[in-house]
Each structure stands twice: as structure tokens, then as C-alpha cells.
Design a protein around this motif. Structure first.
Motif, mmCIF file in Angstrom:
data_model
loop_
_atom_site.group_PDB
_atom_site.id
_atom_site.type_symbol
_atom_site.label_atom_id
_atom_site.label_comp_id
_atom_site.label_asym_id
_atom_site.label_seq_id
_atom_site.Cartn_x
_atom_site.Cartn_y
_atom_site.Cartn_z
ATOM 1 N N PRO A 123 0.812 -1.227 0.000
ATOM 2 C CA PRO A 123 0.000 0.000 0.000
ATOM 3 C C PRO A 123 0.843 1.275 0.000
ATOM 4 C CG PRO A 123 -0.951 -1.606 1.493
ATOM 5 C CD PRO A 123 0.373 -2.173 1.046
ATOM 6 N N VAL A 124 1.945 1.268 0.735
ATOM 7 C CA VAL A 124 2.800 2.455 0.782
ATOM 8 C C VAL A 124 3.430 2.714 -0.580
ATOM 9 C CG1 VAL A 124 4.887 3.459 1.769
ATOM 10 C CG2 VAL A 124 3.275 2.248 3.245
ATOM 11 N N LEU A 125 3.996 1.666 -1.186
ATOM 12 C CA LEU A 125 4.610 1.824 -2.499
ATOM 13 C C LEU A 125 3.563 2.189 -3.537
ATOM 14 C CD1 LEU A 125 6.988 1.686 -4.401
ATOM 15 C CD2 LEU A 125 6.685 -0.800 -4.539
ATOM 16 N N TRP A 126 2.387 1.588 -3.441
ATOM 17 C CA TRP A 126 1.308 1.903 -4.379
ATOM 18 C C TRP A 126 0.978 3.398 -4.338
ATOM 19 C CZ3 TRP A 126 -1.251 -1.317 -7.830
ATOM 20 C CH2 TRP A 126 -2.398 -0.784 -8.429
ATOM 21 N N GLY A 127 0.939 3.965 -3.115
ATOM 22 C CA GLY A 127 0.653 5.389 -2.967
ATOM 23 C C GLY A 127 1.689 6.247 -3.666
ATOM 24 N N ARG A 128 2.939 5.872 -3.559
ATOM 25 C CA ARG A 128 4.004 6.628 -4.228
ATOM 26 C C ARG A 128 3.891 6.505 -5.745
ATOM 27 N NH1 ARG A 128 8.888 4.472 -0.295
ATOM 28 N NH2 ARG A 128 8.304 5.689 1.556
ATOM 29 N N MET A 129 3.563 5.297 -6.201
ATOM 30 C CA MET A 129 3.377 5.088 -7.629
ATOM 31 C C MET A 129 2.193 5.901 -8.145
ATOM 32 S SD MET A 129 4.055 0.983 -7.439
ATOM 33 C CE MET A 129 3.257 0.594 -8.981
ATOM 34 N N ALA A 130 1.126 5.966 -7.330
ATOM 35 C CA ALA A 130 -0.061 6.718 -7.735
ATOM 36 C C ALA A 130 0.230 8.202 -7.850
ATOM 37 C CB ALA A 130 -1.190 6.471 -6.735
ATOM 38 N N ASP A 131 1.144 8.703 -7.036
ATOM 39 C CA ASP A 131 1.498 10.124 -7.101
ATOM 40 C C ASP A 131 2.039 10.507 -8.472
ATOM 41 O OD1 ASP A 131 0.747 10.495 -4.486
ATOM 42 O OD2 ASP A 131 2.778 10.293 -3.673
ATOM 43 N N SER A 132 2.656 9.542 -9.147
ATOM 44 C CA SER A 132 3.205 9.822 -10.483
ATOM 45 C C SER A 132 2.352 9.221 -11.597
ATOM 46 C CB SER A 132 4.642 9.286 -10.585
ATOM 47 O OG SER A 132 4.673 7.880 -10.405
ATOM 48 N N GLY A 133 1.173 8.690 -11.230
ATOM 49 C CA GLY A 133 0.279 8.136 -12.240
ATOM 50 C C GLY A 133 0.845 6.917 -12.946
ATOM 51 N N GLN A 134 1.547 6.094 -12.218
ATOM 52 C CA GLN A 134 2.207 4.943 -12.855
ATOM 53 C C GLN A 134 1.224 3.838 -13.214
ATOM 54 O OE1 GLN A 134 6.018 3.834 -11.189
ATOM 55 N NE2 GLN A 134 5.592 1.669 -11.493
ATOM 56 N N PHE A 135 1.442 3.229 -14.371
ATOM 57 C CA PHE A 135 0.627 2.100 -14.791
ATOM 58 C C PHE A 135 1.466 1.159 -15.640
ATOM 59 C CE2 PHE A 135 0.261 5.290 -18.056
ATOM 60 C CZ PHE A 135 0.229 4.602 -19.262
ATOM 61 N N ALA A 136 1.015 -0.076 -15.736
ATOM 62 C CA ALA A 136 1.758 -1.081 -16.489
ATOM 63 C C ALA A 136 0.795 -1.907 -17.320
ATOM 64 C CB ALA A 136 2.557 -1.988 -15.552
ATOM 65 N N THR A 137 1.212 -2.209 -18.526
ATOM 66 C CA THR A 137 0.492 -3.148 -19.379
ATOM 67 C C THR A 137 1.447 -4.303 -19.678
ATOM 68 O OG1 THR A 137 1.170 -1.948 -21.364
ATOM 69 C CG2 THR A 137 -0.974 -1.374 -20.400
ATOM 70 N N ALA A 138 0.890 -5.402 -20.147
ATOM 71 C CA ALA A 138 1.733 -6.575 -20.347
ATOM 72 C C ALA A 138 1.244 -7.404 -21.518
ATOM 73 C CB ALA A 138 1.764 -7.429 -19.078
ATOM 74 N N THR A 139 2.134 -8.210 -22.032
ATOM 75 C CA THR A 139 1.800 -9.207 -23.042
ATOM 76 C C THR A 139 2.400 -10.534 -22.610
ATOM 77 O OG1 THR A 139 3.782 -8.728 -24.362
ATOM 78 C CG2 THR A 139 1.770 -7.517 -24.922
ATOM 79 N N ALA A 140 1.743 -11.607 -22.977
ATOM 80 C CA ALA A 140 2.262 -12.960 -22.746
ATOM 81 C C ALA A 140 2.529 -13.550 -24.118
ATOM 82 C CB ALA A 140 1.261 -13.796 -21.970
ATOM 83 N N ASP A 141 3.778 -13.669 -24.468
ATOM 84 C CA ASP A 141 4.146 -14.038 -25.835
ATOM 85 C C ASP A 141 4.305 -15.541 -26.037
ATOM 86 O OD1 ASP A 141 4.279 -11.270 -26.444
ATOM 87 O OD2 ASP A 141 6.290 -11.193 -25.578
#
Length: 214
Positions: A123-141
């Protein structure tokens, strides 16, 4: 109890990769994991959609749920995409955890939810990531049964029928972006998942193995 379950999951993974006879002995014990039905081609079925992102009106999309399939390879690819995807702009950390739990088998004595939870930022790290609007997408090749697992399956196909647990190794890419860096960066990802696909129900995730099996 949690420590005991982790130890049992590790034992199951090791046994499954070495020989199916061990799986039969394992599932008669008090608690552990699950698997899936007969294997399909490693080239079958692509990954599911990545984690939720905002809609044009600003409301978050629903986080992706598990596909209805009896193919452990297809399910593992979709599950890997879900595990490697997140969006702090539209979902909270508890919402992501709850969404991933929807992928888990309902057989409580066989599931290792903690192995999934460990992949989600705190939760703490998530809050810091949210401050910068971080997001991730992925593919399974690509996805396949680890070599030793496949050989054990060929040697004794019937030995898995009590547990229906399959180890599936998935390889793909995760792309991470944030405010001010929409392009972000990408890196290779791989994981070995334990997937349950009983003949009478769609596949479900039993857990994530602690190490990647080739």
C-alpha cells in the motif's frame, strides 16, 4: 498455517516437475494446490486484456477477470498478463488484490493466495506510484509446460488425474509508464504458474511458483 501452506506449495512444485507420482501422494495430504486438465498446445489462446485504465469520462473500467477455458496454457497466459498489469490512476491497491483473487481456485485447501499477493506493490509503495500516475500493461508471448513436467506427463499421463495441477511457464513483456513519460520502458518477464483445470469446471489459478522452471 500460512508458513505451512508455502512449504507445501514449494513441495508440490518440486514434486510436479520431477514426477507425477509425487503429485498423487501430495494431494492426499492436508492442504495444497490445484491444477488443470489435459494440456493444449503452447501456441493456443492469447493473453487477456491488461489491467483497468480510465475511460474517456474518467470512470475506471472493471479489472479483467479470468477467462472461461479448460486450456491450462491459455489460462496461464491470461493470468500472467493480469499479474503483470496494474493502473494506479484508476484502481486502488486493495481493488487490484481483490481482482487477482478472482482468478484463484475456490478450493481453499489447495490455493496459495499469498504467492499472488506478494506480486502486488505494498500500500505504501502503491501510494508513491499513484502520485506519479504509474501504470503497467503486459503481453504474454509464449507459454509451455516445463521440460521435466512435460516428460513426466508423457511417462504417466494418468498420474495427474487426482490433482489436475499443471505447471506452466509464461514469458512476455511488461511496459511501465507514468506522468511525463507516456512511452515509459519495457522489460522481459517470466513466471511459472500452478493452474488448476478440473474436467468439470474452468481453469483457475492455484498459485505462483517461487522460481521459474525452464
Amino acid at each position: 498455517m500460512l508458513v505451512r501452506r508455502r512449504a507445501l506449495l514449494g513441495s508440490l512444485v518440486l514434486v510436479v516437475l520431477v514426477a507425477f507420482a509425487g503429485v498423487l501422494a501430495y494431494v492426499t495430504r492436508d492442504g495444497r494446490e490445484t491444477t488443470s486438465p489435459t494440456a493444449a498446445s503452447a501456441s493456443s489462446a492469447g493473453p487477456s486484456a491488461p489491467a483497468a485504465s480510465p475511460t474517456p469520462d474518467g470512470h475506471p473500467k472493471e479489472l479483467p477477470g479470468p477467462p472461461s477455458t479448460h486450456d491450462p496454457i491459455a489460462f496461464a497466459k491470461a493470468a500472467a498478463v493480469a499479474l503483470w498489469s496494474y493502473d494506479t490512476r484508476s484502481s486502488s491497491q486493495p481493488e487490484l488484490v481483490a481482482s487477482l483473487h478472482r482468478w484463484l481456485t475456490s478450493e481453499g485447501q489447495f490455493v496459495d493466495a499469498d504467492s499472488v499477493d506478494r506480486l502486488v506493490p505494498s500500500p505504501v509503495l502503491w501510494g508513491r506510484m499513484a502520485d506519479s500516475g504509474q501504470f503497467a500493461t503486459a503481453t504474454a508471448d509464449e507459454a509451455h509446460f516445463p521440460d521435466r513436467f512435460a516428460k513426466a506427463l508423457q511417462a504417466d499421463p494418468g498420474a495427474i488425474t487426482q490433482a489436475y495441477v499443471y505447471a506452466v511457464t509464461v514469458s512476455g513483456k511488461q511496459s511501465i509508464a507514468w506522468n511525463g513519460s507516456p512511452a515509459g520502458g519495457a522489460e522481459d518477464r517470466s513466471a511459472t504458474l500452478a493452474v488448476q483445470c478440473r474436467p468439470d469446471r474452468p481453469c483457475a489459478l492455484a498459485g505462483v511458483l517461487p522460481t521459474v522452471a525452464p
